[in-house]
Enzyme design. Structure first.
Site, mmCIF file in Angstrom:
data_model
loop_
_atom_site.group_PDB
_atom_site.id
_atom_site.type_symbol
_atom_site.label_atom_id
_atom_site.label_comp_id
_atom_site.label_asym_id
_atom_site.label_seq_id
_atom_site.Cartn_x
_atom_site.Cartn_y
_atom_site.Cartn_z
ATOM 1 C CG ASP A 33 -1.921 1.232 1.265
ATOM 2 O OD1 ASP A 33 -2.440 1.183 0.224
ATOM 3 O OD2 ASP A 33 -1.719 2.051 2.392
ATOM 4 C CD GLU A 117 -5.320 0.549 -3.649
ATOM 5 O OE1 GLU A 117 -6.541 0.719 -3.718
ATOM 6 O OE2 GLU A 117 -4.276 1.211 -2.942
ATOM 7 C CG ASP A 199 -1.730 3.035 6.319
ATOM 8 O OD1 ASP A 199 -2.865 3.658 5.829
ATOM 9 O OD2 ASP A 199 -0.961 3.839 7.235
#
Ligand SMILES: [Zn+2]
Length: 249
Positions: A33, A117, A199
């Site tokens: 992340d 991502e 997170d």
């Protein structure tokens, strides 16, 4: 060693260059992340802070830029200030590049498969304050390095659709929160009671969404939505990383 008719000496070397050996499989996978507080948070719970001294280097660069702007165009002082700006700029750039190389190498070495991502950096750059952070942290460059190194070393890089609600979904049971404020760093899942770091949970969901980790939700159904992601190996594929489609929720 040999000598040509002009009396010049030539030395011939025979060098064995070993083909780079792909690292051994580690059996480990990871979701990454990318953030602003930390450079990245891993699904293992590890946090990778931003490079050290970066802010100091950037402040120095800005100071020199301001100094240069005050100097008269065409003056010797201006030229001198310009050289200072150039030097300070390379320091910032080199430090960032070293950091991104280090981090991407470490990830590719440690993990067989890496999920990130899709940040749609181009879109986010329209937001000015966020744009500054993005170009500063070098996410786009990081992705490029990851893609290249994963391909080189036979690792898998999976890219998860950016609309995947990675923070609001519970990585343990798949429970989806309706809302989650940006300030909430920790929460307890109303579905299964698991305590989450925002997170780390997001990073774990990224790994799940990419199909690297199997989790079941409360109903026993796969957390992954229809159109189950196909994570393709970065080997024998075009350099483009695998694209994983998660429907917008
Ligand atoms: Zn849960």
């Amino acid at each position: 060693m040999s000598r040509d008719p002009d009396g010049r000496w030539f030395v011939t070397f025979a060098v064995d260059v070993e083909a780079p050996v792909a690292p051994e499989s580690t059996g480990q996978v990871v979701g990454v992340d990318l953030g602003l507080t930390d450079f990245a948070v891993l699904s293992t719970g590890e946090r990778i802070p931003h490079p050290k001294h970066m802010e100091r280097r950037e402040r120095r660069l800005k100071r020199y830029q301001r100094m240069m702007a005050r100097r008269q165009k065409g003056s010797a002082n201006r030229a001198k200030a310009k050289r200072k700006v150039a030097r300070a700029y390379s320091r910032v750039r080199d430090a960032r590049r070293d950091f991104l190389h280090q981090q991407s190498t470490t990830l590719v070495r440690r993990f067989d498969a890496i999920a990130v991502e899709d940040l749609a950096v181009a879109n986010m750059v329209r937001n000015r304050s966020l744009a500054r952070s993005i170009s500063r942290t070098g996410w786009a460059e990081f992705r490029t390095l990851l893609t290249y190194k994963a391909h080189r070393d036979g690792r898998t890089l999976a890219v998860v659709d950016r609309w995947y609600p990675s923070s609001k979904t519970c990585s343990a049971c798949g429970h989806l929160l309706a809302t989650l404020s940006l300030g909430t760093r920790h929460r307890r899942c109303p579905g299964c009671g698991t305590r989450h770091d925002r997170d780390v949970n997001a990073a774990q969901n990224i790994a799940v969404a990419a199909g690297l980790v199997e989790t079941k939700n409360a109903c026993g159904a796969d957390v992954r939505h229809e159109g189950s992601p196909s994570v393709r190996s970065a080997v024998n594929q075009e350099p483009q990383p695998a694209r994983v489609g998660i429907p917008r929720v």
